[in-house]
Design a protein around this motif. Sequence first.
Motif, PDB file in Angstrom:
ATOM      1  N   ASN A  70      52.581  55.969  -5.794  1.00 42.68           N
ATOM      2  CA  ASN A  70      54.085  55.776  -5.423  1.00 42.68           C
ATOM      3  C   ASN A  70      54.747  56.386  -6.663  1.00 42.68           C
ATOM      4  O   ASN A  70      55.806  57.068  -6.448  1.00 42.68           O
ATOM      5  N   HIS A  71      54.242  56.254  -7.906  1.00 44.57           N
ATOM      6  CA  HIS A  71      54.687  57.042  -8.926  1.00 44.57           C
ATOM      7  C   HIS A  71      54.681  58.526  -8.759  1.00 44.57           C
ATOM      8  O   HIS A  71      55.683  59.080  -9.102  1.00 44.57           O
ATOM      9  N   LEU A  72      53.644  59.306  -8.256  1.00 42.49           N
ATOM     10  CA  LEU A  72      53.559  60.459  -8.086  1.00 42.49           C
ATOM     11  C   LEU A  72      54.780  61.001  -7.179  1.00 42.49           C
ATOM     12  O   LEU A  72      55.396  61.955  -7.498  1.00 42.49           O
ATOM     13  N   PHE A  73      55.195  60.090  -6.182  1.00 41.24           N
ATOM     14  CA  PHE A  73      56.158  60.601  -5.465  1.00 41.24           C
ATOM     15  C   PHE A  73      57.490  60.437  -6.121  1.00 41.24           C
ATOM     16  O   PHE A  73      58.211  61.348  -5.731  1.00 41.24           O
ATOM     17  N   VAL A  74      57.819  59.521  -6.813  1.00 39.81           N
ATOM     18  CA  VAL A  74      58.879  59.352  -7.514  1.00 39.81           C
ATOM     19  C   VAL A  74      58.981  60.476  -8.520  1.00 39.81           C
ATOM     20  O   VAL A  74      60.250  61.111  -8.508  1.00 39.81           O
ATOM     21  N   ALA A  75      58.058  60.846  -9.255  1.00 37.86           N
ATOM     22  CA  ALA A  75      58.193  61.771 -10.049  1.00 37.86           C
ATOM     23  C   ALA A  75      58.244  63.208  -9.688  1.00 37.86           C
ATOM     24  O   ALA A  75      59.248  63.857  -9.826  1.00 37.86           O
ATOM     25  N   ALA A  76      57.392  63.505  -8.696  1.00 38.59           N
ATOM     26  CA  ALA A  76      57.708  64.771  -7.910  1.00 38.59           C
ATOM     27  C   ALA A  76      58.977  65.041  -7.129  1.00 38.59           C
ATOM     28  O   ALA A  76      59.395  66.155  -7.129  1.00 38.59           O
ATOM     29  N   GLU A  77      59.468  64.076  -6.561  1.00 41.41           N
ATOM     30  CA  GLU A  77      60.533  63.990  -5.527  1.00 41.41           C
ATOM     31  C   GLU A  77      61.779  64.648  -6.519  1.00 41.41           C
ATOM     32  O   GLU A  77      62.996  65.126  -6.127  1.00 41.41           O
TER      33      GLU A  77
ATOM     34  N   HIS B   7      63.421  76.994  -6.885  1.00 34.72           N
ATOM     35  CA  HIS B   7      64.412  75.797  -6.873  1.00 34.72           C
ATOM     36  C   HIS B   7      64.243  75.318  -5.368  1.00 34.72           C
ATOM     37  O   HIS B   7      63.996  75.656  -4.428  1.00 34.72           O
ATOM     38  N   TRP B   8      63.933  74.045  -5.387  1.00 37.17           N
ATOM     39  CA  TRP B   8      63.575  72.999  -4.258  1.00 37.17           C
ATOM     40  C   TRP B   8      64.932  72.710  -3.810  1.00 37.17           C
ATOM     41  O   TRP B   8      64.721  72.291  -2.641  1.00 37.17           O
ATOM     42  N   LYS B   9      65.898  72.237  -4.653  1.00 38.36           N
ATOM     43  CA  LYS B   9      67.137  71.812  -4.051  1.00 38.36           C
ATOM     44  C   LYS B   9      68.200  72.676  -4.497  1.00 38.36           C
ATOM     45  O   LYS B   9      68.105  73.708  -4.281  1.00 38.36           O
ATOM     46  N   SER B  10      69.196  72.227  -5.013  1.00 34.93           N
ATOM     47  CA  SER B  10      70.216  73.112  -5.473  1.00 34.93           C
ATOM     48  C   SER B  10      69.793  74.043  -6.637  1.00 34.93           C
ATOM     49  O   SER B  10      68.898  73.723  -7.443  1.00 34.93           O
ATOM     50  N   VAL B  11      70.329  75.124  -6.760  1.00 29.51           N
ATOM     51  CA  VAL B  11      70.147  76.004  -7.604  1.00 29.51           C
ATOM     52  C   VAL B  11      70.627  75.674  -9.141  1.00 29.51           C
ATOM     53  O   VAL B  11      71.807  75.508  -9.192  1.00 29.51           O
TER      54      VAL B  11
ATOM     55  N   THR C  11      52.642  85.539  -2.358  1.00 27.16           N
ATOM     56  CA  THR C  11      51.852  84.470  -2.315  1.00 27.16           C
ATOM     57  C   THR C  11      52.092  83.323  -3.214  1.00 27.16           C
ATOM     58  O   THR C  11      51.935  82.019  -2.891  1.00 27.16           O
ATOM     59  N   VAL C  12      52.686  83.300  -4.413  1.00 23.26           N
ATOM     60  CA  VAL C  12      53.145  82.445  -5.378  1.00 23.26           C
ATOM     61  C   VAL C  12      54.183  81.764  -4.732  1.00 23.26           C
ATOM     62  O   VAL C  12      54.024  80.407  -4.563  1.00 23.26           O
ATOM     63  N   TYR C  13      55.093  82.542  -4.248  1.00 20.89           N
ATOM     64  CA  TYR C  13      56.104  81.596  -3.563  1.00 20.89           C
ATOM     65  C   TYR C  13      55.848  80.725  -2.356  1.00 20.89           C
ATOM     66  O   TYR C  13      56.360  79.635  -2.056  1.00 20.89           O
ATOM     67  N   GLU C  14      55.062  81.280  -1.551  1.00 13.97           N
ATOM     68  CA  GLU C  14      54.292  80.503  -0.471  1.00 13.97           C
ATOM     69  C   GLU C  14      53.842  79.302  -1.057  1.00 13.97           C
ATOM     70  O   GLU C  14      53.820  78.099  -0.254  1.00 13.97           O
ATOM     71  N   LEU C  15      52.942  79.378  -2.113  1.00 15.63           N
ATOM     72  CA  LEU C  15      52.043  78.299  -2.525  1.00 15.63           C
ATOM     73  C   LEU C  15      53.220  77.126  -3.019  1.00 15.63           C
ATOM     74  O   LEU C  15      52.923  76.126  -2.855  1.00 15.63           O
ATOM     75  N   LEU C  16      53.888  77.449  -3.906  1.00 18.62           N
ATOM     76  CA  LEU C  16      54.971  76.604  -4.413  1.00 18.62           C
ATOM     77  C   LEU C  16      55.843  76.112  -3.345  1.00 18.62           C
ATOM     78  O   LEU C  16      56.008  74.890  -3.373  1.00 18.62           O
ATOM     79  N   GLU C  17      56.033  76.846  -2.104  1.00 13.35           N
ATOM     80  CA  GLU C  17      56.495  75.971  -1.180  1.00 13.35           C
ATOM     81  C   GLU C  17      55.787  74.727  -0.439  1.00 13.35           C
ATOM     82  O   GLU C  17      56.119  74.033   0.071  1.00 13.35           O
ATOM     83  N   GLU C  18      54.405  75.294  -0.422  1.00 16.16           N
ATOM     84  CA  GLU C  18      53.418  74.274   0.305  1.00 16.16           C
ATOM     85  C   GLU C  18      53.310  73.138  -0.684  1.00 16.16           C
ATOM     86  O   GLU C  18      53.243  71.942  -0.207  1.00 16.16           O
ATOM     87  N   MET C  19      53.218  73.185  -1.852  1.00 13.35           N
ATOM     88  CA  MET C  19      52.723  72.380  -3.194  1.00 13.35           C
ATOM     89  C   MET C  19      53.854  71.330  -2.956  1.00 13.35           C
ATOM     90  O   MET C  19      53.596  70.300  -3.459  1.00 13.35           O
TER      91      MET C  19
ATOM     92  N   ASP D  29      57.332  70.060  -1.486  1.00 13.34           N
ATOM     93  CA  ASP D  29      58.414  70.288  -0.038  1.00 13.34           C
ATOM     94  C   ASP D  29      59.688  69.458  -0.381  1.00 13.34           C
ATOM     95  O   ASP D  29      59.709  68.335  -0.473  1.00 13.34           O
ATOM     96  N   ASN D  30      60.850  70.054  -0.969  1.00 13.00           N
ATOM     97  CA  ASN D  30      62.262  69.399  -1.205  1.00 13.00           C
ATOM     98  C   ASN D  30      61.796  68.217  -2.190  1.00 13.00           C
ATOM     99  O   ASN D  30      62.398  67.211  -2.114  1.00 13.00           O
ATOM    100  N   GLY D  31      60.894  68.513  -3.169  1.00  8.82           N
ATOM    101  CA  GLY D  31      60.857  67.540  -4.269  1.00  8.82           C
ATOM    102  C   GLY D  31      59.706  66.536  -4.018  1.00  8.82           C
ATOM    103  O   GLY D  31      59.250  66.040  -5.148  1.00  8.82           O
TER     104      GLY D  31
END
Length: 454
Positions: free
Chosen positions: A29-36, A55-59, A144-152, A154-156
Motif C-alpha cells: 500500500n505504501h508503494l501505491f501511496v508513494a508512486a501515486e 508529466h503524468w498529471k498536470s504539467v 522507447t524511453v517515453y513508452e517505458l515511462l508510460e507503462e511503468m 500510469d497516472n501516478g
Amino acid sequence: MRDRCFKTADVMSLRNNQSNSNNNNNNHNHLFVAAEMIHSLFLINHSGDIFLEKHWKSVIGRSVCDYFFEAKEKAVDPENVPPVLQTPHHYLISIYRGKLFFLSVIQTEVPPLFVIEFLHRVADTFQDYFGECSEGVIKDNLVTVYELLEEMLDNGFPLATESNVLKEMIRPPTILRSVVNTLTGGSNIGDTLPTGQLSNIPWRRAGVKYTNNEAYFDVIEEIDAILDKSGTTVFAEIQGVIEACVRLTGMPDLTLSFMNPRLLDDVSFHPCVRFKRWEAERVLSFIPPDGNFTLMSYHVSSQNLVAIPVYVKQNISFFETGSCGRLDITVGPKQTMGKTVEGLMVTVHMPKAVLSVNLTATQGNYTYDLTTKVLVWDIGKLNLQKLPNLRGSLSMQVGAPRPEENPSLNIDLKIQQLAISGLKVSRLDMYGEKYKPFKGVKYLTKAGKFQVRT
C-alpha cells in the motif's frame, strides 16, 4: 549501489505527520501511496541541463528545478546533493546515477524511500534496455524511453516495473526494428499481454529456451571508510551487492549457499528470494528472473570485519610566511589478501588559494585543474617493489591567508577476485530441470567514499 543510501534525517520531516496512520499499512500500500503522487520526472545531466521531462498529471514548469539547482551548487560532490528537498508547494526527490540526476516532483507528503526505489527501477530499466544509462543513449531512444515511462507509471500509479514484463510489452530497440518502424510508422509495443502478468512468478516469462544454459554471479563490495592523519580507522563499513546473469531454459529452482553468511547485516532481496528459507537456513532459494538482475544487497557495519586494503602516508603543509606549501603522499598495500590493487587514484580538493602545483610522481600521472582546484593522481596498478610517491611544492596566492584546514584525500581503487568482507559462495544447486548449466562466481572490491584526513 550506494546511491540508494541516504541520511534518515533528510526524510524525517516528511514522515512525522504520517507515522501514526502508516503503522497499519503494508509495504504494498505504501508503494501505491508513494508512486501515486509522482507528478513529473526530470532528467538532468552533470552540467545542470534538463534534457528530458515527463508529466503524468498536470504539467509542472521547469522553474521548480531551481530549488534543486541551488542545492546542487552548495554540494561539493553530486552524490552529496540531499535526496529530498522541500519547496513551498512541492517535494523534490532525486537520485544520482551514471552522471545523471533523476528528479521527481511530488505534491503531497509521501514515504520517500518508495519514490527513490521507483527512480532506481527506472534507471535499471534504461540500463537493461539500452546497455547503459547515459544522456546520449537516452536521447537516441526517446520513443522507447517515453513508452517505458508510460507503462511503468500510469497516472501516478506503478503499473509494470519488472524488466521481464516490460520486454514483452515493449520490445528492446534494434537497428533493424528502428529502420522498419521508421518506414512503416510502427512502434516497439507488443500486441499480446505479457505471460508474466498472469503468472504467480511475474518476474519470469514462460517458455524460456536457451542453447547454452548459464548462471553467473558477481559479488561486488564497496568500502566506505574515513581514516585520520595517523592512519587509524575512524569509520568503516561495506556495502555489498550480488548481481546475477541467469540464462536458463524452463523453470529452474536455484539454491545459492555461502561459507559465512552470518557476517551479513541489513540484507535486501529481489522478490524472487524465499525469505523464510533465508531466515531458517541462511541460503538463497529462488526461481530466477530471465537475464540480468540484482539478487541481493547487504551491509557489513562491524568495523572489526572491514579490512582496509591500502595505507596512505601523507603530509600537506602551508607555510605561515611566503606563498608556498609542500605536499608528500605515499600509498602502499595493507590488507589485500595477496591480490593486486588496480585503478588506484588519489583526488585532492585544494584550497582556493592554491594557484599551481609543481610535483613529481614516481608512478602514474597527475593533473591539476586551475578552475576547480582539484588535484588528481592516477596511479593505476599498485607496484609492490617501489611504492608510488607524489611530492613537490604548492604555489599560493600572494597575501592570501593560510588555509584553516588541510584538504582530505579521496581514494579510488579496485581489487579483482576479492570480497573484502570475506564473503564466499560455497555452491549453487539447481532443481526442477535435468540439464547441467555453466556456473561461475566473480568477486570485486572497490572504494566507495574512502577518505583520508590530513
